[in-house]
Design an enzyme around this catalytic site. Structure first.
Site, PDB file in Angstrom:
ATOM      1  N   SER A  44       0.998  -1.387   0.066  1.00  0.00           N
ATOM      2  CA  SER A  44       0.028   0.033   0.350  1.00  0.00           C
ATOM      3  C   SER A  44       0.939   1.203   0.095  1.00  0.00           C
ATOM      4  O   SER A  44       2.211   1.528   0.688  1.00  0.00           O
ATOM      5  CB  SER A  44      -0.987  -0.001   0.903  1.00  0.00           C
ATOM      6  OG  SER A  44      -1.506  -1.079   1.241  1.00  0.00           O
TER       7      SER A  44
HETATM    8  N1  SAH Z   1      -1.161  -4.641   4.241  1.00  0.00           N
HETATM    9  C1  SAH Z   1      -0.375  -5.324   2.688  1.00  0.00           C
HETATM   10  C2  SAH Z   1      -0.992  -4.916   1.291  1.00  0.00           C
HETATM   11  C3  SAH Z   1      -1.526  -6.180   1.253  1.00  0.00           C
HETATM   12  S1  SAH Z   1      -2.414  -6.108  -0.344  1.00  0.00           S
HETATM   13  C4  SAH Z   1       1.163  -4.320   2.581  1.00  0.00           C
HETATM   14  O1  SAH Z   1       0.902  -3.221   3.314  1.00  0.00           O
HETATM   15  O2  SAH Z   1       2.125  -4.855   1.979  1.00  0.00           O
HETATM   16  C5  SAH Z   1      -3.586  -7.275  -0.215  1.00  0.00           C
HETATM   17  C6  SAH Z   1      -3.467  -8.274   0.511  1.00  0.00           C
HETATM   18  O3  SAH Z   1      -4.740  -9.327   0.738  1.00  0.00           O
HETATM   19  C7  SAH Z   1      -3.189  -9.409  -0.785  1.00  0.00           C
HETATM   20  O4  SAH Z   1      -1.221  -9.893  -0.314  1.00  0.00           O
HETATM   21  C8  SAH Z   1      -3.625 -10.175  -0.791  1.00  0.00           C
HETATM   22  O5  SAH Z   1      -2.848 -11.514  -0.946  1.00  0.00           O
HETATM   23  C9  SAH Z   1      -4.947 -10.441   0.472  1.00  0.00           C
HETATM   24  N2  SAH Z   1      -5.962 -11.120   0.218  1.00  0.00           N
HETATM   25  C10 SAH Z   1      -6.564 -10.639  -0.307  1.00  0.00           C
HETATM   26  N3  SAH Z   1      -8.420 -11.525  -0.532  1.00  0.00           N
HETATM   27  C11 SAH Z   1      -7.754 -12.289   0.888  1.00  0.00           C
HETATM   28  C12 SAH Z   1      -7.921 -13.397   2.109  1.00  0.00           C
HETATM   29  N4  SAH Z   1      -9.224 -13.902   1.314  1.00  0.00           N
HETATM   30  N5  SAH Z   1      -7.426 -13.182   2.939  1.00  0.00           N
HETATM   31  C13 SAH Z   1      -6.275 -13.286   2.775  1.00  0.00           C
HETATM   32  N6  SAH Z   1      -5.523 -11.859   2.956  1.00  0.00           N
HETATM   33  C14 SAH Z   1      -6.235 -12.349   1.293  1.00  0.00           C
END
Ligand code: SAH
Length: 220
Positions: free
Chosen positions: A67
């Site tokens: 993000s």
């Molecule tokens: N907080 C992260 C940003 C992540 S992007 C950072 O600081 O880098 C969103 C993430 O959510 C991705 O890695 C994606 O794989 C995950 N995601 C999406 N759906 C999900 C689910 N149902 N359970 C767990 N993770 C999920």
């Protein structure tokens, strides 16, 4: 006259980022400090390390994103974390947001649906010496019932609508922050428990997150 970029003294990019966050309304001292002391280049792929201190989202493995620092700051501030809190994070991704949360709380439980991202994030937590992060490979949409209730919940992938399962794992006076919406632009919402099983809901701003998908990823 401003100096050429490649001659900048170390820390100039960080200083610029911190000013940009303040200017956009991230003013909580504890949140700013957590961002300032978290080396974002640790979380970005090699190809993008030179851009780690830009205020922009960047690609990570598995087609996901780390993000934008401003959004991390805004969401963390909106969560109003206390140092004694147990926090649930859905969507570990690179582990950048997890690390910020871990500096501001007692314990962070974080769930990711890609094994590769989970393993890479775990290695980073180890390198950084974080001892208050517990990871889980699974579908974060279901939360983490065995460890509920949580003081705070942060969802870093866009939920199509109100995340009922997660709200049911929040303490009565807890706070949940999540992007909500089905399209490419979602509403960042804050749910604050009223202490009696109800919630007040605020819409904070528009955001662009990858979707919260059901189940775990079949690919690595
Ligand atoms: N907080 C992260 C940003 C992540 S992007 C950072 O600081 O880098 C969103 C993430 O959510 C991705 O890695 C994606 O794989 C995950 N995601 C999406 N759906 C999900 C689910 N149902 N359970 C767990 N993770 C999920």
């Amino acid at each position: 006259m401003s100096k050429p970029k490649d001659h900048e003294e170390p820390g100039a990019e960080l200083a610029r980022l911190m000013l940009a966050l303040r200017a956009q309304g991230v003013t909580a001292a504890n949140v700013l400090k957590a961002i300032e002391t978290t080396p974002r280049e640790v979380f970005t792929p090699d190809l993008f390390k030179a851009r780690a201190w830009e205020d922009s989202a960047l690609p990570i493995a598995c087609g996901q994103t780390i993000s934008q620092p401003f959004i991390v700051g805004l969401m963390t501030q909106a969560l109003r974390i206390d140092k004694r809190d147990r926090v649930l994070e859905i969507g570990t991704g690179s582990g950048y947001q997890t690390t910020i949360l871990s500096k501001l709380s007692r314990l962070v439980y974080t769930v990711e649906r890609y094994r590769t991202l989970m393993r890479e994030a775990e290695a980073r937590f180890k390198t950084l010496g974080l001892v208050n992060v517990i990871t889980r490979f699974g579908d974060g949409g279901e939360g983490w019932p065995e460890q509920a209730p949580f003081d705070r919940i942060m969802v870093t992938a866009a939920a199509p609508d109100e995340p009922k399962a997660l709200l049911s794992q929040l303490k009565p006076s807890g706070v949940l922050v999540a992007p909500i919406g089905k399209g490419p632009v979602q509403s960042l919402r804050r749910y604050t428990g009223d202490g009696q099983g109800g919630f007040s809901v605020e819409t904070l701003t528009d955001v662009r997150f990858v979707p919260l998908l059901e189940g775990v990823a079949k690919e690595l």
